[in-house]
Scaffold this active site. Structure first.
Site, PDB file in Angstrom:
ATOM      1  N   HIS A   1      22.285  16.801  31.034  1.00 30.14           N
ATOM      2  CA  HIS A   1      21.117  16.352  31.782  1.00 30.14           C
ATOM      3  C   HIS A   1      20.740  14.927  31.430  1.00 30.14           C
ATOM      4  O   HIS A   1      21.196  14.362  30.435  1.00 30.14           O
ATOM      5  CB  HIS A   1      19.932  17.299  31.550  1.00 30.14           C
TER       6      HIS A   1
ATOM      7  N   CYS B   1      21.788  20.644  24.047  1.00 33.40           N
ATOM      8  CA  CYS B   1      22.244  20.113  25.328  1.00 33.40           C
ATOM      9  C   CYS B   1      22.874  18.741  25.151  1.00 33.40           C
ATOM     10  O   CYS B   1      22.763  18.110  24.100  1.00 33.40           O
ATOM     11  CB  CYS B   1      21.077  20.009  26.302  1.00 33.40           C
TER      12      CYS B   1
END
Length: 111
Positions: free
Chosen positions: A70, A86
């Protein structure tokens, strides 16, 4: 040939390949010691523009539950061990990458 992603957590790099040809290398931020980025082979299972919060302009979910690639609202975190596992990218980079990969794209994550 199809595109696939190779992520090195120790080098803070995400590389996009088409077959064996390197197309692009991006700097990334990855999981910190207590919440490391999981290693293994995954696939991109969804894409969500403008997810809100700290996820920047785009979220691409991985087949590892709760993990994704992301954007970020904190560009100074790129190149560091900062996330909860992440893979963080600059917002302009994650938009470019997303335009070159589809749902089902393979993602190899290694140290």
């Amino acid at each position: 040939m199809t595109n696939w992603i190779d992520i090195s957590t120790s080098q803070h790099q995400l590389k996009l390949f088409n077959g064996s040809q390197l197309l692009k290398t991006y700097p990334i931020g990855v999981g910190k010691m207590l919440t490391p980025t999981p290693t293994g082979t995954y696939t991109i299972i969804n894409k969500h523009p403008n997810p809100g919060g700290p996820f920047g302009v785009l979220w691409m979910g991985l087949s590892a539950p709760h993990y994704g690639i992301h954007g970020t609202d904190n560009p100074s975190s790129i190149g560091h061990y900062v996330s909860h596992g992440c893979i963080r990218m600059y917002n302009h980079d994650v938009l470019e990458l997303s335009s070159m990969v589809s749902i089902g794209t393979g993602v190899l994550i290694r140290k």
